[in-house]
Design an enzyme around this catalytic site. Structure first.
Site: not given
Length: 230
Positions: A141, A130
């Protein structure tokens, strides 16, 4: 480079969102079979798509999958999870579980299938990171994606000897269930998948799928304050 035509591919989390787009793009590029996993797999209408059960945080589940499909040429570690709130708003157990899924899950699958890839000539491993591998402010995350980036870089070194291409994929908001409720510009999953297919065919090591990702990759050389996301 990795040959896709005629290949057998494993896509974890392959029945929805970005994983589904990966499966479609790989079939379009000529893959013979795509094994698509889910915790509770659903039937597929395309016979080239083979749904299989997998829980990436369970050693036994990963081992069973490796026994079921001993003919894989490309592994796409796409399965993942997220949790709300920041690092101070979650217990250590919740953060540890997320790391188990997003980081150790990819490691379990890669460890299980590395010998399979070696027997079949090397193949490739694709890990979905990401922009949050580099950008701060998204809690556990982001921590998990930063750890996955480091894991991928080390795996690239360790798997080079057996001729396995390792591709790290970085992307910003992409139109999947995970971010569907957010009113922000989003990537088309099909475009991200097409970029990954191109990277495999060209023998590349990294995909920066969008402008925001390229921005934060460049910002790594500057002050850490420049890595905060809005």
């Amino acid at each position: 480079m990795t040959e896709i035509k005629g290949a057998r591919v494993l896509v974890t989390g392959g029945q929805r969102g970005l994983g589904k787009a990966f499966a479609a793009a790989l079939l379009e590029a000529g893959a013979e079979t795509v094994y698509v996993t889910a915790r509770r797999p659903e039937p597929e209408t395309d016979p080239r798509l083979v749904p299989l059960a997998l829980e990436v945080s369970d050693d036994a589940s990963v081992a069973r999958l490796a026994e079921q499909v001993p003919d894989v040429d490309i592994v796409v570690n796409n399965a993942g999870a997220t949790i709300p709130n920041g690092l101070l708003g979650n217990g250590v157990d919740e953060v540890a579980h997320l790391l188990d899924v997003n980081v150790l899950g990819a490691l379990r699958v890669t460890q299980a299938f590395a010998p399979v890839l070696a027997r079949r000539g090397g193949g490739a491993v694709v890990n979905v990171h990401s922009v949050l591998s580099w950008a701060s402010g998204t809690g556990a995350y982001g921590v998990s994606k930063a750890a996955l980036w480091s894991l991928t870089n080390s795996l690239r070194h360790e798997l080079a000897g057996q001729g396995t291409q390792v591709v790290g994929v970085h992307l910003g908001y992409t139109d999947t269930d995970m971010v569907r409720a957010l009113d922000v510009p989003k990537n088309d999953p099909r475009d991200v998948a097409a970029q990954v297919v191109e990277a495999l065919l060209k023998g590349e090591s990294e995909v920066l799928a969008d402008e925001v990702t390229r921005h934060f990759k460049a910002a790594l050389s500057g002050p850490v304050e420049g890595l905060a996301v809005a």
